[in-house]
Design a protein around this motif. Structure first.
Motif, PDB file in Angstrom:
ATOM      1  N   SER A 101      36.373  33.130  39.594  1.00  0.00           N
ATOM      2  CA  SER A 101      36.658  33.578  38.375  1.00  0.00           C
ATOM      3  C   SER A 101      37.537  34.634  38.108  1.00  0.00           C
ATOM      4  O   SER A 101      37.787  35.433  39.120  1.00  0.00           O
ATOM      5  CB  SER A 101      35.154  34.158  37.738  1.00  0.00           C
ATOM      6  OG  SER A 101      34.905  35.268  38.447  1.00  0.00           O
ATOM      7  N   PRO A 102      38.351  34.749  36.966  1.00  0.00           N
ATOM      8  CA  PRO A 102      39.273  35.798  36.868  1.00  0.00           C
ATOM      9  C   PRO A 102      38.764  37.178  36.789  1.00  0.00           C
ATOM     10  O   PRO A 102      39.445  37.992  37.616  1.00  0.00           O
ATOM     11  CB  PRO A 102      39.629  35.747  35.343  1.00  0.00           C
ATOM     12  CG  PRO A 102      39.182  34.237  35.050  1.00  0.00           C
ATOM     13  CD  PRO A 102      38.016  33.875  35.723  1.00  0.00           C
ATOM     14  N   GLN A 103      37.373  37.301  36.571  1.00  0.00           N
ATOM     15  CA  GLN A 103      36.957  38.628  36.780  1.00  0.00           C
ATOM     16  C   GLN A 103      36.754  38.934  38.516  1.00  0.00           C
ATOM     17  O   GLN A 103      36.716  40.395  38.644  1.00  0.00           O
ATOM     18  CB  GLN A 103      35.637  38.858  36.123  1.00  0.00           C
ATOM     19  CG  GLN A 103      35.597  38.685  34.712  1.00  0.00           C
ATOM     20  CD  GLN A 103      35.831  37.338  34.143  1.00  0.00           C
ATOM     21  OE1 GLN A 103      35.828  36.501  34.733  1.00  0.00           O
ATOM     22  NE2 GLN A 103      35.695  37.291  32.577  1.00  0.00           N
TER      23      GLN A 103
ATOM     24  N   ARG B 226      38.441  37.528  40.931  1.00  0.00           N
ATOM     25  CA  ARG B 226      39.740  37.195  41.765  1.00  0.00           C
ATOM     26  C   ARG B 226      40.370  38.583  42.119  1.00  0.00           C
ATOM     27  O   ARG B 226      40.652  39.447  41.396  1.00  0.00           O
ATOM     28  CB  ARG B 226      40.790  36.561  40.969  1.00  0.00           C
ATOM     29  CG  ARG B 226      41.994  36.011  41.682  1.00  0.00           C
ATOM     30  CD  ARG B 226      42.552  34.897  40.913  1.00  0.00           C
ATOM     31  NE  ARG B 226      42.881  35.221  39.746  1.00  0.00           N
ATOM     32  CZ  ARG B 226      43.747  36.029  38.972  1.00  0.00           C
ATOM     33  NH1 ARG B 226      44.708  36.748  39.791  1.00  0.00           N
ATOM     34  NH2 ARG B 226      43.837  36.301  37.900  1.00  0.00           N
TER      35      ARG B 226
ATOM     36  N   ARG C  11      48.320  37.229  40.208  1.00  0.00           N
ATOM     37  CA  ARG C  11      49.111  36.227  39.748  1.00  0.00           C
ATOM     38  C   ARG C  11      50.980  36.251  39.830  1.00  0.00           C
ATOM     39  O   ARG C  11      51.521  35.414  40.059  1.00  0.00           O
ATOM     40  CB  ARG C  11      48.926  35.809  38.298  1.00  0.00           C
ATOM     41  CG  ARG C  11      47.592  35.059  37.838  1.00  0.00           C
ATOM     42  CD  ARG C  11      47.818  34.728  36.486  1.00  0.00           C
ATOM     43  NE  ARG C  11      46.637  33.660  36.015  1.00  0.00           N
ATOM     44  CZ  ARG C  11      45.546  34.192  35.808  1.00  0.00           C
ATOM     45  NH1 ARG C  11      45.251  35.376  35.497  1.00  0.00           N
ATOM     46  NH2 ARG C  11      44.359  33.149  35.396  1.00  0.00           N
TER      47      ARG C  11
ATOM     48  N   VAL D 146      45.306  27.936  38.366  1.00  0.00           N
ATOM     49  CA  VAL D 146      45.379  29.329  38.042  1.00  0.00           C
ATOM     50  C   VAL D 146      46.399  29.394  36.800  1.00  0.00           C
ATOM     51  O   VAL D 146      45.821  30.318  35.960  1.00  0.00           O
ATOM     52  CB  VAL D 146      46.150  30.170  39.350  1.00  0.00           C
ATOM     53  CG1 VAL D 146      46.351  31.500  38.969  1.00  0.00           C
ATOM     54  CG2 VAL D 146      45.017  30.204  40.368  1.00  0.00           C
ATOM     55  N   SER D 147      47.315  28.700  37.010  1.00  0.00           N
ATOM     56  CA  SER D 147      48.521  28.905  35.818  1.00  0.00           C
ATOM     57  C   SER D 147      48.067  28.123  34.408  1.00  0.00           C
ATOM     58  O   SER D 147      48.690  28.544  33.624  1.00  0.00           O
ATOM     59  CB  SER D 147      49.646  28.487  36.213  1.00  0.00           C
ATOM     60  OG  SER D 147      50.075  29.023  37.511  1.00  0.00           O
TER      61      SER D 147
ATOM     62  N   LEU E  23      49.211  33.653  32.111  1.00  0.00           N
ATOM     63  CA  LEU E  23      48.320  33.000  33.370  1.00  0.00           C
ATOM     64  C   LEU E  23      49.262  32.458  34.443  1.00  0.00           C
ATOM     65  O   LEU E  23      48.742  32.134  35.431  1.00  0.00           O
ATOM     66  CB  LEU E  23      47.467  31.773  32.800  1.00  0.00           C
ATOM     67  CG  LEU E  23      46.603  32.147  31.573  1.00  0.00           C
ATOM     68  CD1 LEU E  23      45.950  30.951  31.191  1.00  0.00           C
ATOM     69  CD2 LEU E  23      45.731  33.416  31.768  1.00  0.00           C
TER      70      LEU E  23
ATOM     71  N   ASP F 209      47.593  42.455  36.959  1.00  0.00           N
ATOM     72  CA  ASP F 209      47.599  41.120  37.703  1.00  0.00           C
ATOM     73  C   ASP F 209      48.898  40.851  38.410  1.00  0.00           C
ATOM     74  O   ASP F 209      49.159  39.830  38.433  1.00  0.00           O
ATOM     75  CB  ASP F 209      47.223  39.882  36.743  1.00  0.00           C
ATOM     76  CG  ASP F 209      46.498  38.745  37.301  1.00  0.00           C
ATOM     77  OD1 ASP F 209      46.316  38.870  38.521  1.00  0.00           O
ATOM     78  OD2 ASP F 209      45.936  37.876  36.535  1.00  0.00           O
TER      79      ASP F 209
ATOM     80  N   ALA G 246      42.271  43.429  32.945  1.00  0.00           N
ATOM     81  CA  ALA G 246      42.705  42.339  33.818  1.00  0.00           C
ATOM     82  C   ALA G 246      42.842  43.245  34.919  1.00  0.00           C
ATOM     83  O   ALA G 246      42.536  44.585  35.073  1.00  0.00           O
ATOM     84  CB  ALA G 246      44.056  41.884  33.462  1.00  0.00           C
TER      85      ALA G 246
ATOM     86  N   GLN H 193      42.105  33.978  28.670  1.00  0.00           N
ATOM     87  CA  GLN H 193      40.902  33.741  29.641  1.00  0.00           C
ATOM     88  C   GLN H 193      40.888  35.245  30.577  1.00  0.00           C
ATOM     89  O   GLN H 193      42.014  35.830  30.962  1.00  0.00           O
ATOM     90  CB  GLN H 193      41.578  32.692  30.777  1.00  0.00           C
ATOM     91  CG  GLN H 193      41.511  31.302  30.235  1.00  0.00           C
ATOM     92  CD  GLN H 193      42.065  30.267  31.259  1.00  0.00           C
ATOM     93  OE1 GLN H 193      41.958  30.548  32.307  1.00  0.00           O
ATOM     94  NE2 GLN H 193      42.420  29.021  30.652  1.00  0.00           N
ATOM     95  N   GLY H 194      39.588  35.321  30.751  1.00  0.00           N
ATOM     96  CA  GLY H 194      39.555  36.688  31.709  1.00  0.00           C
ATOM     97  C   GLY H 194      39.182  37.741  30.917  1.00  0.00           C
ATOM     98  O   GLY H 194      38.336  38.751  31.168  1.00  0.00           O
TER      99      GLY H 194
END
Length: 999
Positions: A68-70, A72, A76, A120-121, A148, A186, A224, A814-815
């Motif tokens: 999950s983004p939270q 990870r 990126r 991911v993207s 993203l 990120d 992020a 997202q995230g």
């Protein structure tokens, strides 16, 4: 989706590069995959493959695609930075190769990795690759188009640091918040061989502290993952600014295992015998003569690739100039490479010679190559030489230069010469670049030589001199390095100033001090050259604004020039060409910046771009109006070359390469036609050598059609035929010829040309310009994020555009916490309601009842209002009952709408709207809008302090942090661009298009 595990890294690496990773590369990936953070320092010798950290970071991100983004921890965006004017081309090429293989993979480990990166993207591109100097990879998505997107970006410290600090050197202030946000969050910053890295490291650490601390954002929202920083160096720092030991990889216990590889052993054991000599005579000419006599001797013994590396641009010019006229080098290719080159020239030079000079499997040149260069080549280029002459420098710089000699140890034993003038190594010398490190290095090398067979020769083998240096006491080591002063403390009050991007405050923050230290780093401007601007007397003719609007300068054609040197050139002062004081490394101590004295005016007028407008300024009166990062255009003649006082020319390159620069800046991903390119059909442009060889059909056509005063538009069919003839000439010259891109431009124009794209040249009567308009082509440098961004190649309904932006914002958010995602969703739905203003619809050329968001209409002038500020008024007056009840969410929604073109940070631009009319949405339009002229007139003007726009900006900055607010703005703005580039539905215009083609 196939399983991806850390033990598949070696398989992935070999599939990309056709050889196995070194032990240290596997060890680092395994540590990160197991949950360890990136080390603060990667301490490895030169030529040990440290650029592979790009592959490690990309694979680590792919491993976490299902996280999950939270949760990870793999960033990126991977920034690969170096403090040299030449961007890390080796790293860029490596990343571009990786991105290409991932994009093309149809099976196996590369397909598995690409699928994970696409997840991911959130798109089709597994990995984007960009350079912050010299443009972007034309087949790749730009790093800042999609928050993203997995991406690798190569950059200099100045380019990256200025983006992190909201100043975006060479870019538009309107883009600065997006750059700052995507750099701060990120992201992984890999700083390669940073001789002056300490100030930058300290500034990045301060930013990271602000991102991490809830103290600086009362909203306590995790926007992020904050940035990470790792430094790679063969002469790595041991402590941070506070004296704390830095986390290092490999540590002493791991080092033997990490470097246990036969290939690395061969490289580290390669003997590199360097003789040390003091120049007895004074002057640079004596230095040049001794350097060239040594090179001539090496060539007689069979050397095919020799390098002369010096500390100043002026000395490099002198050595190259002398070599080109000496008989001993008549059978050699003498190549001059400095960082003071236009990116378009530099890239062409590297493309031409890199196949002979690359360290890995080079082609054998037909005749010996002598490369004369500066410290710009110390790092970041995969070049290898058989013989080296170097001016003495600090030990870290010398180790890097010797890393280019027999780079992979294939020769086993090579020779070199280290030259120094007595003044260079005097006890009282304090060099602007290397400080007292030169003297201390020279003395240490002499002591090291006394222990060998020859008291004037030292072995620069990695496992000999390199290890001896590494084992010195920290204080002794530190004294031999290039200076690394502290950065000023980045206080909250300073960031308050930096985050104001529209407009910039006065006085502003001294950004170079935070990147290189106080008193280091020279203020620069970007300088482009145009041959169709000059009027009689040398100044720009009237019509320059219209000309540069049709043919805007691109960064690929611009030199980076210190302001003091440009001023001296404009005044006609006569310092030595590319004066000996000019360094070629970012962050050198400021020297030679005394104000120029009055001289004979050499350039009567110059053009400056600021605040969206061009202006012509008299050089005799307006020198003090030049500011850092201004875009300057100098009128030139077709026979001129780049003035040596300003930069280094590429042999035989035209002084004006505007068309090629626009072509190279053209992204080809998802394009509809060739938008944003131009071609000037004028004698001054086309008669430049060597363009004339391919352009003769166009010159012939111009002679027949250019002076036809009775024709509003000349014969398009005959022009198309001559464009194709010129394209054929360019293709016949060969793909590697300078004319190849010119031929491609002509071919593209032959297919794209329409009557509306053909304009009379505003200055050269009887000449023409084909200008194919388009949306923003180069996001890094765009200053066109204005109402004119509503231009499109096809009309688009407003309702469709709003729905598209809403959908894109939902994806890009997202995230983020759910309540903020909801705000961005609404902002996407309402951001462009101001385009309902009847005057904006008139601007779009709308003749129907359904409002448009985009149009293919040709825009002239600008409206008396900002449409996003009208959107703000509509939401406040008509949709108040639909606003979020939470104060912070409500204020965020209003700010995002007002700031979606980069303004309102903290003020709205001044527009005097004397006739605000009624705004009524048609029946069925959602949301319903009805705003009377009287209601609008009663509202505070957007630019007034009472409008609440500035207060709202500061309230939200305190709530979400300086970079946090910028990140949420970026989500909406990038969603707007995504929707504009890829509209879900467009209005059919086939009949009109067919009719237009026929006309």
């Amino acid at each position: 989706m196939a399983e991806l595990t850390p033990d598949r890294f070696a398989e992935f690496f070999e599939a990309v590069h056709d050889y196995r990773p070194f032990p240290w590369q596997r060890m680092l990936l395994e540590k990160i995959a197991a949950g360890a953070d990136w080390p603060q320092v990667i301490d490895l010798p030169t030529a040990s493959g440290k650029t592979a950290c790009i592959d490690i970071a990309v694979f680590a991100l792919a491993l976490q695609a299902v996280t999950s983004p939270q949760s990870r921890t793999a960033p990126r965006r991977i920034f690969f930075a170096v403090d040299r004017r030449i961007v890390v081309d080796e790293a860029f090429d490596r990343a571009a190769k990786l991105a290409g293989k991932l994009a093309e993979a149809t099976n196996g480990i590369l397909k598995d990795t690409a699928d994970r990166l696409r997840q991911v993207s959130g798109g089709e591109s597994p990995l984007a690759v960009s350079r912050l100097r010299g443009g972007i990879a034309r087949t790749q998505q730009h790093w800042s188009e999609n928050p993203l997107q997995a991406a690798v970006i190569t950059s200099t410290v100045d380019q990256l640091g200025s983006r992190l600090l909201f100043r975006s050197y060479g870019g538009s202030p309107l883009m600065a918040p997006i750059h700052a946000a995507l750099t701060a969050y990120d992201s992984l910053i890999i700083l390669d061989e940073a001789h002056c890295a300490r100030p930058f490291m300290q500034t990045v650490a301060s930013v990271r502290d602000y991102l991490d601390s809830e103290k600086w954002s009362s909203g306590k929202v995790r926007i992020a993952m904050p940035l990470k920083l790792v430094v790679m160096s063969a002469t790595a720092p041991l402590e941070d600014a506070a004296g704390n030991e830095l986390a290092k990889f490999p540590n002493e216990q791991e080092r033997n295992a990490a470097l246990s590889d036969s290939e690395l052993t061969k490289r580290s054991a390669a003997v590199k015998l360097a003789r040390m000599e003091l120049i007895g005579k004074n002057g640079t000419n004596a230095f040049a003569e001794r350097a060239l006599s040594a090179v001539a001797g090496a060539i007689k013994t069979g050397c095919k690739r020799a390098a002369v590396m010096v500390n100043r641009v002026g000395l490099a010019h002198e050595i190259a100039g002398l070599a080109k006229v000496e008989k001993e080098f008549s059978s050699c290719d003498v190549v001059l490479l400095t960082g003071r080159m236009r990116p378009i020239d530099r890239d062409e030079l590297l493309s031409r010679w890199s196949r002979f000079l690359r360290a890995s499997a080079p082609d054998v040149p037909g005749k010996p190559i002598v490369l004369v260069t500066t410290q710009c080549l110390e790092v970041g280029a995969d070049f290898g030489f058989d013989f080296l002459v170097t001016q003495c420098a600090s030990i870290d710089a010398l180790l890097q230069r010797f890393g280019r000699l027999d780079r992979f140890g294939n020769l086993g034993g090579t020779n070199a010469l280290i030259l120094a003038a007595k003044s260079d190594v005097a006890a009282d010398n304090d060099d602007p670049i290397y400080g007292k490190g030169i003297t201390k290095t020279w003395n240490w090398l002499q002591e090291a030589a006394k222990n060998g067979p020859d008291p004037a020769t030292v072995n620069f083998a990695i496992n000999s001199l390199g290890e001896n240096f590494r084992n010195l006491e920290p204080g002794v080591r530190d004294g031999m390095l290039a200076p690394h002063p502290d950065a000023p403390v980045l206080m909250p009050a300073h960031v308050d100033i930096l985050c104001q991007t529209a407009p910039h405050p006065t006085p502003d923050i001294d950004v170079p001090a935070y990147l290189h230290g106080v008193g280091r780093g020279q203020a620069e401007v970007r300088v482009a050259f145009r041959v169709d601007l000059a009027a009689e007397g040398g100044g720009p003719a009237t019509g320059y604004s219209e000309l540069l609007a049709l043919c805007p300068p691109k960064k690929q054609e611009c030199l980076s020039v210190p302001i003091f040197r440009l001023k001296k050139y404009l005044l006609g002062q006569t310092p030595p060409p590319a004066a000996a004081d000019d360094e070629d490394v970012e962050g050198a101590a400021v020297a030679g910046e005394s104000q120029p004295e009055t001289g004979s005016i050499q350039v009567k007028q110059y053009l400056r771009f600021r605040d969206g407008e061009w202006e012509s300024l008299a050089a005799s009166k307006a020198l003090n109006l030049i500011r850092p990062n201004d875009l300057i255009v100098l009128p030139m003649r077709p026979v001129h070359k780049i003035p040596a006082e300003l930069g280094t020319s590429l042999d035989d390159a035209p002084v004006d390469r505007a068309e090629e620069a626009a072509w190279l800046a053209l992204p080809q991903r998802n394009r509809r036609g060739f938008s944003g390119i131009f071609l000037r059909i004028s004698p001054s442009v086309l008669q430049q050598e060597p363009l004339r060889k391919a352009a003769q059909p166009l010159l012939d056509w111009l002679g027949e059609n250019g002076t036809d005063a009775d024709a509003d538009v000349p014969d398009i069919d005959s022009l198309r035929a001559q464009l194709r003839a010129a394209a054929k000439n360019g293709a016949a010259a060969g793909e590697k010829s300078r004319l190849a891109d010119f031929g491609k431009i002509c071919d593209a124009m032959a297919g794209a040309i329409r009557p509306k794209y053909l304009k009379p040249h505003p200055i050269e009567k009887g000449s023409w310009i084909i200008s194919v308009p388009g949306q923003v082509v180069d996001i890094d440098e765009s200053a066109a994020d204005e109402d004119a961004a509503s231009a499109s190649d096809r009309p688009v309904y407003l309702s469709e555009h709003l729905a598209d932006v809403q959908s894109a914002a939902e994806k890009f958010a997202q995230g983020l916490p759910e309540d903020l995602r909801e705000v961005l969703d609404i902002a996407g739905r309402w951001h462009d309601l101001g385009k309902l203003d009847p005057r904006f619809q008139d601007l779009l050329g709308n003749l129907g009842s359904d409002p448009l968001a985009k149009s293919d209409n040709t825009f002239t002038g600008r409206p008396d209002f900002r449409h996003e500020m009208v959107s703000l008024q509509i939401v406040q007056k008509c949709l108040a009952g639909l606003l979020p009840t939470s104060e912070i969410r409500r204020e965020l929604l209003l700010h995002l709408i007002a700031a979606h073109h980069g303004h309102a940070r903290p003020f709205a631009p001044v527009r005097i709207d004397l006739e605000p009319g009624n705004i009524v949405a048609p029946n069925g339009f959602d949301p319903p809008v009805h705003l009377t002229a009287e209601s609008r007139a009663a509202l505070p003007k957007a630019q007034h302090l009472g409008s609440g726009i500035a207060d709202r900006f500061w309230f939200l900055t305190r709530s979400f942090g300086w970079w946090g607010l910028a990140y949420m703005e970026s989500v909406l703005r990038l969603a707007d661009w995504e929707a504009s580039a890829n509209p879900h539905t467009q209005i059919a215009a086939n009949a009109e298009a067919s009719q237009e083609v026929c006309s």
